[in-house]
Design an enzyme around this catalytic site. Structure first.
Site, short mmCIF file in Angstrom:
data_model
loop_
_atom_site.label_atom_id
_atom_site.label_comp_id
_atom_site.label_asym_id
_atom_site.label_seq_id
_atom_site.Cartn_x
_atom_site.Cartn_y
_atom_site.Cartn_z
N ARG A 143 12.90 16.39 26.04
CA ARG A 143 12.82 17.33 24.93
C ARG A 143 11.42 17.42 24.33
NH1 ARG A 143 18.30 15.31 23.85
NH2 ARG A 143 17.09 13.59 23.41
N HIS A 174 8.81 15.85 36.83
CA HIS A 174 9.48 17.00 36.23
C HIS A 174 8.98 17.15 34.80
CE1 HIS A 174 12.46 19.85 34.96
NE2 HIS A 174 13.18 19.76 36.06
N TYR A 219 12.02 19.87 29.54
CA TYR A 219 12.75 21.15 29.49
C TYR A 219 12.23 22.10 28.41
CZ TYR A 219 16.50 18.95 32.17
OH TYR A 219 17.24 18.32 33.13
N HIS A 235 10.30 24.15 34.93
CA HIS A 235 11.09 25.36 34.74
C HIS A 235 10.10 26.42 34.27
CE1 HIS A 235 14.97 22.83 33.90
NE2 HIS A 235 14.42 22.57 35.07
N GLU A 267 10.46 25.94 39.52
CA GLU A 267 11.85 25.73 39.93
C GLU A 267 12.64 27.03 39.84
OE1 GLU A 267 13.76 22.37 38.08
OE2 GLU A 267 15.69 22.81 39.02
N ASP A 291 16.52 24.74 43.68
CA ASP A 291 17.64 23.96 43.15
C ASP A 291 18.93 24.63 43.65
OD1 ASP A 291 19.81 23.14 41.37
OD2 ASP A 291 18.27 22.18 40.16
N HIS A 350 21.20 25.88 40.94
CA HIS A 350 20.62 27.03 40.21
C HIS A 350 20.71 28.33 41.02
CE1 HIS A 350 17.89 24.24 37.60
NE2 HIS A 350 19.18 23.98 37.46
N HIS A 362 16.14 20.50 45.00
CA HIS A 362 17.08 19.78 44.13
C HIS A 362 18.46 19.99 44.71
CE1 HIS A 362 14.38 19.88 40.29
NE2 HIS A 362 14.02 18.92 41.14
N ASP A 393 24.33 26.94 35.13
CA ASP A 393 23.52 25.72 35.27
C ASP A 393 24.24 24.46 34.78
OD1 ASP A 393 21.55 23.87 35.72
OD2 ASP A 393 20.13 24.69 34.28
N HIS A 434 25.43 21.10 36.61
CA HIS A 434 25.42 20.38 37.88
C HIS A 434 26.72 19.60 38.06
CE1 HIS A 434 20.72 20.15 37.77
NE2 HIS A 434 21.18 21.33 37.43
N GLU A 454 20.29 15.57 41.40
CA GLU A 454 20.31 15.62 39.93
C GLU A 454 21.76 15.74 39.50
OE1 GLU A 454 17.92 19.23 39.64
OE2 GLU A 454 16.36 18.05 38.68
#
Ligand code: FE
Ligand code: FE
Ligand code: ZN
Length: 278
Positions: free
Chosen positions: A37, A67, A70, A108, A143, A177, A180, A212, A225, A227, A257
């Site tokens: 975050r 990565h 987000y 992203h 991604e 992904d 995704h 991914h 989205d 997973h 993931e």
């Protein structure tokens, strides 16, 4: 070689994460560069990085994937959010040179938050043109996204449009992904061949640098989205096993993931995938 791993925590350092990877049969791993975050990244430790190099050599880890957090949104309508994205990206890319050169950094693309995808695409490309430097050895990956909310990168065309606008585009690749793109409407169960052909036509398979590997809690085109563990979702194990064996994908690094409470869940999935390699 089958390069397979999962997302791991680096809370105890990079050497510990590499040991975790080895303990579950992985030869690569993904990690968040900082709190997902946002916020400040933890100081790098020279001792940990030296240990990391030793553990890597022992475990045969030649590839890692970072990565971005987000919350990083270079296509925000708010100048200070864009500014944070620029700072975090530049800082992360500089740190990657220290952590392990010549690796992969995934982000992203962003969310256009009502400005429209074209404006979002332009802002993301602007950000990459600010932070990418000719001397960087890291490849930045965009991604493919599920298209929830105002996410940019929900189609191969949007990913291609960003890359087209980047000056140092030899530093840019794509991370596919499976959850995704499935959620985004690409039917990799019924038609993996056509999906990859479309990717090749629109983006170019040579841009594809990582996968991914996730199942999805939702049907194709749901734009959700969420997973799922391999084999328990709408994609199913068979289609994911086909993906790891497809000639266009099989030499890429694969990252789970999937939602597991502990490492044993990943160990099981990695073992099942290894048994499915042909
Ligand atoms: Fe991601
Ligand atoms: Fe992902
Ligand atoms: Zn996701």
């Amino acid at each position: 070689m089958f390069t397979i791993g999962c997302h791991l925590s680096i809370a105890k350092g990079f050497a510990a994460a590499a040991r975790d990877a080895a303990s579950i049969g992985a030869n690569t791993f993904q990690f968040f560069t900082r709190n997902p975050r946002g916020g400040k990244a933890k100081e790098l430790s020279a001792k940990d990085l030296a240990d990391f190099a030793v553990v890597r050599a022992e475990a045969g880890i030649e590839r890692i994937l970072a990565h971005a957090p987000y919350t990083l949104n270079p296509s925000s309508s708010k100048p200070d959010t864009r500014e944070f994205a620029l700072q975090a990206l530049a800082d992360d890319l500089a740190r990657m040179e220290q952590i392990m050169p010549a690796q992969l950094y995934n982000m992203h693309p962003g969310a256009h938050v009502g400005q429209g995808p074209d404006a979002g695409i332009g802002l993301i490309a602007d950000a990459l043109n600010e932070v990418l430097e000719p001397s960087q050895t890291t490849t930045l990956l965009l991604e493919t996204m599920a298209g929830k909310g105002s996410e940019v990168g929900r189609t191969f065309q949007e990913i291609a449009a960003i890359i087209e606008r980047v000056n140092l585009d030899d530093h840019v690749g794509v991370c596919l992904d499976t959850c995704h793109i499935w959620d985004g409407g690409y039917d990799i169960v019924g038609n993996l061949e056509d999906v990859l052909e479309e990717f090749d036509r629109v983006v170019g398979l040579e841009r594809l640098r990582a996968v991914h590997l996730n199942d999805s809690k939702n049907p194709c085109g749901a734009h959700k989205d969420r997973h799922e563990k391999l084999g328990l979702g709408h994609i199913g194990f068979e289609a994911l096993a086909a993906a790891i064996n497809h000639p266009a994908l099989r030499d890429l690094p694969f990252y789970l993931e999937t939602p597991h409470e502990d490492l044993s869940g990943y160990a099981d999935e990695i073992a099942r995938l290894k048994a499915s390699r042909n």
